[in-house]
Write an enzyme that holds these catalytic residues in place. Structure first.
Site, mmCIF file in Angstrom:
data_model
loop_
_atom_site.group_PDB
_atom_site.id
_atom_site.type_symbol
_atom_site.label_atom_id
_atom_site.label_comp_id
_atom_site.label_asym_id
_atom_site.label_seq_id
_atom_site.Cartn_x
_atom_site.Cartn_y
_atom_site.Cartn_z
ATOM 1 N N SER A 23 4.025 -5.342 -1.075
ATOM 2 C CA SER A 23 4.285 -5.665 0.330
ATOM 3 C C SER A 23 5.795 -5.809 0.523
ATOM 4 O O SER A 23 6.534 -5.985 -0.455
ATOM 5 C CB SER A 23 3.594 -6.983 0.706
ATOM 6 O OG SER A 23 4.239 -8.054 0.020
ATOM 7 N N ASP A 74 2.886 -1.376 0.569
ATOM 8 C CA ASP A 74 1.686 -1.878 1.254
ATOM 9 C C ASP A 74 2.085 -2.446 2.625
ATOM 10 O O ASP A 74 2.985 -3.286 2.706
ATOM 11 C CB ASP A 74 1.062 -2.968 0.366
ATOM 12 C CG ASP A 74 -0.298 -3.435 0.848
ATOM 13 O OD1 ASP A 74 -1.023 -2.631 1.468
ATOM 14 O OD2 ASP A 74 -0.635 -4.614 0.585
ATOM 15 N N HIS A 75 1.436 -2.004 3.687
ATOM 16 C CA HIS A 75 1.719 -2.487 5.054
ATOM 17 C C HIS A 75 3.201 -2.397 5.410
ATOM 18 O O HIS A 75 3.810 -3.373 5.861
ATOM 19 C CB HIS A 75 1.228 -3.929 5.234
ATOM 20 C CG HIS A 75 -0.262 -4.060 5.192
ATOM 21 N ND1 HIS A 75 -1.082 -3.689 6.237
ATOM 22 C CD2 HIS A 75 -1.087 -4.474 4.214
ATOM 23 C CE1 HIS A 75 -2.342 -3.889 5.908
ATOM 24 N NE2 HIS A 75 -2.371 -4.359 4.672
ATOM 25 N N GLU A 128 -2.853 3.196 9.291
ATOM 26 C CA GLU A 128 -3.963 2.302 9.633
ATOM 27 C C GLU A 128 -4.277 2.333 11.122
ATOM 28 O O GLU A 128 -3.382 2.323 11.956
ATOM 29 C CB GLU A 128 -3.590 0.871 9.218
ATOM 30 C CG GLU A 128 -4.626 -0.174 9.594
ATOM 31 C CD GLU A 128 -4.278 -1.569 9.067
ATOM 32 O OE1 GLU A 128 -3.699 -1.664 7.969
ATOM 33 O OE2 GLU A 128 -4.575 -2.544 9.765
ATOM 34 N N GLY A 182 -9.958 -6.259 -0.603
ATOM 35 C CA GLY A 182 -10.952 -6.066 -1.672
ATOM 36 C C GLY A 182 -11.374 -7.337 -2.382
ATOM 37 O O GLY A 182 -12.407 -7.355 -3.060
ATOM 38 N N ASN A 207 -7.900 -2.055 -1.973
ATOM 39 C CA ASN A 207 -6.749 -2.946 -2.163
ATOM 40 C C ASN A 207 -7.198 -4.334 -2.613
ATOM 41 O O ASN A 207 -8.112 -4.922 -2.013
ATOM 42 C CB ASN A 207 -5.999 -3.118 -0.841
ATOM 43 C CG ASN A 207 -5.261 -1.870 -0.416
ATOM 44 O OD1 ASN A 207 -5.503 -0.795 -0.926
ATOM 45 N ND2 ASN A 207 -4.351 -2.029 0.528
ATOM 46 N N THR A 223 -5.327 -11.043 -3.311
ATOM 47 C CA THR A 223 -5.611 -12.476 -3.449
ATOM 48 C C THR A 223 -6.320 -12.811 -4.757
ATOM 49 O O THR A 223 -6.059 -13.855 -5.367
ATOM 50 C CB THR A 223 -6.474 -12.941 -2.252
ATOM 51 O OG1 THR A 223 -5.784 -12.570 -1.052
ATOM 52 C CG2 THR A 223 -6.691 -14.436 -2.261
HETATM 53 P P1 13P Z 1 -6.958 -9.174 -0.516
HETATM 54 O O1 13P Z 1 -5.787 -10.102 -0.652
HETATM 55 O O2 13P Z 1 -8.019 -9.736 0.353
HETATM 56 O O3 13P Z 1 -7.473 -8.716 -1.832
HETATM 57 O O4 13P Z 1 -6.429 -7.882 0.261
HETATM 58 C C1 13P Z 1 -5.428 -7.101 -0.292
HETATM 59 C C2 13P Z 1 -4.976 -6.022 0.628
HETATM 60 O O5 13P Z 1 -5.738 -5.507 1.425
HETATM 61 C C3 13P Z 1 -3.578 -5.569 0.520
HETATM 62 O O6 13P Z 1 -3.240 -4.671 1.515
#
Ligand code: 13P
Length: 288
Positions: A50, A85-86, A136, A210, A230, A233
């Site tokens: 990220s 990511d994002h 997205e 995910g 993805n 967490t």
């Molecule tokens: P989680 O933190 O829910 O696993 O999601 C990760 C994610 O989608 C990163 O873009």
């Protein structure tokens, strides 16, 4: 092996009916745990980063340097893509310039026509450099790096329009959320996923959030075209719980366990287990 674009990795996954984990990295321990486990299980892998994590690790060049250097010194031979990511518009451009091999441009907070226009610009720039692009539509619920979504179901026509920009894989909201799922979560909308899959001509689909999705829902999502899942967490929770247990047991006070290489070892081992579980659940072992 050098870093590669994620395009071929994910086209192969969609055709082969498995999904490749895209796991977020935060530092050296995260990167090493993911790379060594993917290598041990002979799985292709995406390292997600990220913009907040890029900043934490001091910048795009530092991330590219750390990951590339580690691939070389660990002799990693499975295909690995380094994926933003994002990403913001500027962030995606900076990642491409620094040597990332895949970027997600996330314009899902913009009006749809602006999201499309900016995505097209990133696609042109990325593809000129052999870099894959994810975009997205329909925000993913939960909160990640200050980006907050409420969890929605993507509009099918928007998915079709976004796919036509030439992106390599598509993230679309299907009731998934970032972070831990609440007890009253309704589960993934397979009806929406099936419609998206049928309308978008076989492009690999991406499932964000995910962490904590039950195995049977993962299997069904892969059957319907999801090729990248993805996970973020889950590794953070595993690392934090194991580190807490180590300290609460008082072991950190024994010998030289104040050494970070010892203090963080149980958290590291817990992340390795979490990565293994995901690779096995998503079916990407021995697909390198
Ligand atoms: P989680 O933190 O829910 O696993 O999601 C990760 C994610 O989608 C990163 O873009």
């Amino acid at each position: 092996m050098a870093l590669v674009s994620a395009k071929e990795i994910l086209v192969n996954a969609r055709e082969g009916h498995y999904a490749v984990p895209a796991i977020n990295i935060n530092n050296l321990e995260w990167t090493k745990a993911i790379l060594t486990t993917a290598q041990a299980l002979n799985s292709p892998i995406l390292l997600g980063v990220s913009e907040g994590a890029v900043k934490y690790m001091t910048g795009f060049d530092a991330v590219v340097g750390m990951v590339s250097g580690m691939m070389k010194s660990l002799n990693i031979t499975v295909p690995v893509a380094l994926h933003l990511d994002h990403g913001s518009f500027e962030g995606a451009k900076a990642a491409i310039a620094a040597g990332f091999t895949s970027v997600m441009y996330d314009g899902s907070h913009l009006p749809f026509d602006e999201n499309i226009a900016e995505t097209k610009e990133i696609v042109a720039l990325a593809h000129a450099n052999g870099i894959s692009v994810e975009a997205e539509v329909g925000s993913i619920g939960g909160e990640e790096d200050g980006i907050i979504g409420t969890g929605e179901l993507a509009d099918i026509q928007e998915c079709v329009g976004m796919t036509a920009t030439g992106i390599d894989f598509l993230a679309a909201g299907i009731g998934n959320i970032h972070g831990q799922y609440p007890a009253n979560w309704a589960g993934l909308s397979f009806e929406t996923l099936q419609e998206i899959s049928e309308a978008t001509g076989g492009i690999p689909l991406v499932l964000h959030g995910g962490t904590g999705i039950p195995a049977e829902q993962i299997t069904k999502a892969i059957d319907l075209g999801v090729a990248k899942i993805n996970v973020n967490t889950e590794l953070q929770l595993a690392f934090a719980a194991a580190t807490r247990a180590f300290i609460e047991s008082g072991k950190d006070l024994e010998g030289k366990n104040y050494d970070p290489r010892k203090l963080l070892a149980s958290g590291y081992d817990a992340m390795v287990e979490a990565v293994k579980t995901k690779i096995e659940m998503f079916g990407s072992a021995n697909k390198a």
